[in-house]
Design an enzyme around this catalytic site. Sequence first.
Site: not given
Length: 177
Positions: A81, A83, A111, A114
């Site tokens: 992801h 992040e 999410c 993260c």
Amino acid sequence: MRLCNVCPEEERWRAFPAWGPEPPAPAGTSWRALMGRALRLARRAARLGEVPVGALVVDFEGRVLAGAHNETETSHDPTAHAEVLALRRAAAAAGNHRLGGCVLVVTLEPCLMCTGAIREARVAGVVFGASDARAGAVCSCLEGLDYAQTGAAPWSYGGVEARACAGLLQEFFRARR
């Protein structure tokens, strides 16, 4: 199993206005300018067929330590992801896995995975654009930054350039269907 957080796809990414007092941006910049840079990364992700999410890690002096966009499809890595990648790259640039005093700026509410990485990196705060009604773990579905047992929680501020961030996601998925 019955899901309690089901919403139509077109309502998943929400462009809520910013709430609460705006935290001060790092020296020499603004949250809108930083979100603009994150949006450019998100657009790059969309051109590569990735879900368009972009993230930056910024230090208290306004320097961007690292930026990233989603790379789950191209790297075949479910943890890639934006992040997580931005935090990894910022830690490498800083020479320390603790990023105290830094802020993560991301186009979509993080999410749960993260938010765990954000907590471990010890960033001071998170600024995000669009809310995620299905997987957002800052305020929409869960409050993943606020686990009292794991030390001080980073502050969060959402809704920065929310319409642009939500619109990019909606446009991306509309084109794929």
